[in-house]
Design a protein around this motif. Structure first.
Motif, PDB file in Angstrom:
ATOM      1  N   GLU A 138     -59.466   5.000 105.432  1.00  0.00           N
ATOM      2  CA  GLU A 138     -60.210   3.742 104.785  1.00  0.00           C
ATOM      3  C   GLU A 138     -59.324   2.647 104.445  1.00  0.00           C
ATOM      4  OE1 GLU A 138     -64.960   4.227 103.309  1.00  0.00           O
ATOM      5  OE2 GLU A 138     -63.295   5.009 102.372  1.00  0.00           O
ATOM      6  N   LYS A 139     -58.720   3.155 103.576  1.00  0.00           N
ATOM      7  CA  LYS A 139     -57.591   2.304 102.799  1.00  0.00           C
ATOM      8  C   LYS A 139     -56.525   1.583 103.735  1.00  0.00           C
ATOM      9  CE  LYS A 139     -53.895   2.543  99.418  1.00  0.00           C
ATOM     10  NZ  LYS A 139     -53.031   3.427  98.656  1.00  0.00           N
ATOM     11  N   SER A 140     -56.064   2.400 104.748  1.00  0.00           N
ATOM     12  CA  SER A 140     -54.948   2.138 105.569  1.00  0.00           C
ATOM     13  C   SER A 140     -55.517   0.926 106.708  1.00  0.00           C
ATOM     14  CB  SER A 140     -54.582   3.159 106.659  1.00  0.00           C
ATOM     15  OG  SER A 140     -53.811   4.128 105.540  1.00  0.00           O
ATOM     16  N   ALA A 141     -56.806   1.127 107.063  1.00  0.00           N
ATOM     17  CA  ALA A 141     -57.507   0.304 107.868  1.00  0.00           C
ATOM     18  C   ALA A 141     -57.879  -1.009 107.273  1.00  0.00           C
ATOM     19  CB  ALA A 141     -58.950   0.866 108.420  1.00  0.00           C
ATOM     20  N   LEU A 142     -58.210  -0.993 105.790  1.00  0.00           N
ATOM     21  CA  LEU A 142     -58.418  -2.238 105.079  1.00  0.00           C
ATOM     22  C   LEU A 142     -56.872  -3.141 104.983  1.00  0.00           C
ATOM     23  CD1 LEU A 142     -60.362  -3.607 103.426  1.00  0.00           C
ATOM     24  CD2 LEU A 142     -59.820  -2.401 101.599  1.00  0.00           C
ATOM     25  N   GLU A 143     -55.979  -2.198 104.739  1.00  0.00           N
ATOM     26  CA  GLU A 143     -54.715  -2.883 104.438  1.00  0.00           C
ATOM     27  C   GLU A 143     -54.213  -3.621 105.801  1.00  0.00           C
ATOM     28  OE1 GLU A 143     -52.204   0.110 102.799  1.00  0.00           O
ATOM     29  OE2 GLU A 143     -52.937  -0.090 101.036  1.00  0.00           O
ATOM     30  N   ASN A 144     -54.449  -2.817 106.956  1.00  0.00           N
ATOM     31  CA  ASN A 144     -54.004  -3.363 108.201  1.00  0.00           C
ATOM     32  C   ASN A 144     -54.547  -4.486 108.772  1.00  0.00           C
ATOM     33  OD1 ASN A 144     -54.432  -3.282 111.213  1.00  0.00           O
ATOM     34  ND2 ASN A 144     -52.687  -1.925 111.034  1.00  0.00           N
ATOM     35  N   GLY A 145     -55.874  -4.987 108.536  1.00  0.00           N
ATOM     36  CA  GLY A 145     -56.675  -5.844 108.515  1.00  0.00           C
ATOM     37  C   GLY A 145     -57.220  -6.132 110.151  1.00  0.00           C
ATOM     38  N   TYR A 146     -56.612  -5.361 110.969  1.00  0.00           N
ATOM     39  CA  TYR A 146     -57.232  -5.422 112.350  1.00  0.00           C
ATOM     40  C   TYR A 146     -58.431  -4.516 112.614  1.00  0.00           C
ATOM     41  CZ  TYR A 146     -53.238  -8.418 113.931  1.00  0.00           C
ATOM     42  OH  TYR A 146     -52.371  -9.344 113.835  1.00  0.00           O
ATOM     43  N   PHE A 147     -58.353  -3.543 112.071  1.00  0.00           N
ATOM     44  CA  PHE A 147     -59.319  -2.260 112.156  1.00  0.00           C
ATOM     45  C   PHE A 147     -60.293  -2.293 110.861  1.00  0.00           C
ATOM     46  CE2 PHE A 147     -55.596  -1.236 114.607  1.00  0.00           C
ATOM     47  CZ  PHE A 147     -56.241  -1.382 115.881  1.00  0.00           C
TER      48      PHE A 147
ATOM     49  N   GLY B  57     -64.675   3.503 110.760  1.00  0.00           N
ATOM     50  CA  GLY B  57     -65.981   3.795 111.220  1.00  0.00           C
ATOM     51  C   GLY B  57     -66.884   5.204 110.846  1.00  0.00           C
ATOM     52  N   GLY B  58     -66.087   6.037 110.372  1.00  0.00           N
ATOM     53  CA  GLY B  58     -66.528   7.114 109.888  1.00  0.00           C
ATOM     54  C   GLY B  58     -65.887   8.400 110.384  1.00  0.00           C
ATOM     55  N   TYR B  59     -66.359   9.580 110.167  1.00  0.00           N
ATOM     56  CA  TYR B  59     -65.739  10.740 110.639  1.00  0.00           C
ATOM     57  C   TYR B  59     -66.887  11.907 110.926  1.00  0.00           C
ATOM     58  CZ  TYR B  59     -65.947  13.492 106.146  1.00  0.00           C
ATOM     59  OH  TYR B  59     -66.604  13.989 105.082  1.00  0.00           O
TER      60      TYR B  59
ATOM     61  N   TYR C 190     -61.618  20.178 114.518  1.00  0.00           N
ATOM     62  CA  TYR C 190     -61.329  18.778 114.517  1.00  0.00           C
ATOM     63  C   TYR C 190     -62.116  18.162 113.679  1.00  0.00           C
ATOM     64  CZ  TYR C 190     -59.508  20.567 119.220  1.00  0.00           C
ATOM     65  OH  TYR C 190     -58.564  21.364 119.995  1.00  0.00           O
ATOM     66  N   ILE C 191     -61.437  17.106 113.021  1.00  0.00           N
ATOM     67  CA  ILE C 191     -61.895  16.206 112.419  1.00  0.00           C
ATOM     68  C   ILE C 191     -62.129  14.899 113.257  1.00  0.00           C
ATOM     69  CG2 ILE C 191     -62.011  14.445 110.323  1.00  0.00           C
ATOM     70  CD1 ILE C 191     -60.612  16.592 108.434  1.00  0.00           C
ATOM     71  N   GLN C 192     -63.197  14.432 113.508  1.00  0.00           N
ATOM     72  CA  GLN C 192     -62.993  13.360 114.323  1.00  0.00           C
ATOM     73  C   GLN C 192     -63.413  12.136 113.807  1.00  0.00           C
ATOM     74  OE1 GLN C 192     -62.952  13.530 117.883  1.00  0.00           O
ATOM     75  NE2 GLN C 192     -63.387  15.625 117.867  1.00  0.00           N
ATOM     76  N   LEU C 193     -62.203  11.085 113.527  1.00  0.00           N
ATOM     77  CA  LEU C 193     -62.275   9.950 112.816  1.00  0.00           C
ATOM     78  C   LEU C 193     -62.235   8.697 113.718  1.00  0.00           C
ATOM     79  CD1 LEU C 193     -59.475  10.907 110.487  1.00  0.00           C
ATOM     80  CD2 LEU C 193     -61.646   9.889 109.753  1.00  0.00           C
ATOM     81  N   TYR C 194     -63.352   7.650 113.416  1.00  0.00           N
ATOM     82  CA  TYR C 194     -63.374   6.435 114.461  1.00  0.00           C
ATOM     83  C   TYR C 194     -63.041   5.241 113.571  1.00  0.00           C
ATOM     84  CZ  TYR C 194     -66.264  10.028 116.168  1.00  0.00           C
ATOM     85  OH  TYR C 194     -66.798  11.166 116.645  1.00  0.00           O
ATOM     86  N   ILE C 195     -62.128   4.433 114.224  1.00  0.00           N
ATOM     87  CA  ILE C 195     -61.600   3.288 113.919  1.00  0.00           C
ATOM     88  C   ILE C 195     -61.948   2.149 114.833  1.00  0.00           C
ATOM     89  CG2 ILE C 195     -59.395   2.030 113.063  1.00  0.00           C
ATOM     90  CD1 ILE C 195     -59.873   4.698 111.472  1.00  0.00           C
TER      91      ILE C 195
END
Length: 187
Positions: free
Chosen positions: A79-88, A91-93, A100-105
């Motif tokens: 969450e933090k990395s996506a917010l800092e990135n700004g492009y993404f 979306g949850g996991y 597997y942990i399935q993460l959605y960006i």
């Protein structure tokens, strides 16, 4: 007969209890004077607190990969990395596909495939730096250990349709996180 044996047993336990209590009182009276004992106790307590703080700080960095702490850590990092990135945006996991942990960006807007790849690489680089700050351990034989993190970057296809397979896919092995680099990950 039975009642008599029960009374004897209770009496023996009571005497043993009193004997242990008296021994503790005698032990305290034969020790050093109270002022030096207090100083010694406070010094001992300080040393124990320092040891516990060091132990706690080391243990805080060891995460059980079957625990809610692990899921929260992964979620917060992405969450933090996506917010800092700004492009993404995060979306949850899901954890329904063990191990597997399935993460959605998801992208915030329509970007070209090249921009998506560059920005997803930057996001993953940031994530890896944060994940490497911790050590990970198995939760044990009877627990479900989620040792792989699958990251699905949503994207757009040539028709402008938004879907999970439109962007890069990355799989991170958390048990070997110290050796993982963004170059070794398959996009």
């Amino acid at each position: 007969m039975k009642i008599k044996s029960i009374q004897i047993i209770i009496t023996l336990f009571f005497m043993l209890f009193l004997l242990c209590g008296c021994e503790k009182v005698l032990e305290n009276e034969s020790s050093t004077p109270e002022t030096s004992n207090q100083q010694t106790n406070s010094e001992v307590m300080e040393k124990e607190n320092k040891k516990e703080n060091i132990k706690d700080s080391k243990e805080d960095n060891i995460i059980d990969i079957s625990s809610d702490v692990y899921f929260d850590l992964v979620k917060n990092i992405f969450e933090k990395s996506a917010l800092e990135n700004g492009y993404f945006e995060y979306g949850g996991y899901d954890t329904y596909k063990y191990p597997y942990i399935q993460l959605y960006i998801a992208p915030k807007d329509k970007y070209s495939e090249d921009v998506t790849k560059v920005q997803s690489t930057e996001l993953i680089k940031n994530v890896l730096e944060q994940l490497k700050e911790y050590e990970y351990k198995s939760g044990g034989f009877f627990k479900r250990n989620f040792e792989y993190i699958n990251v699905h970057f949503y994207g757009y296809d040539e028709y402008g349709e938004y879907h999970r397979n439109g962007g890069p896919f990355i799989q991170i092995n958390i048990t070997d996180i110290q050796n993982v680099t963004e170059e070794k990950l398959i996009f």
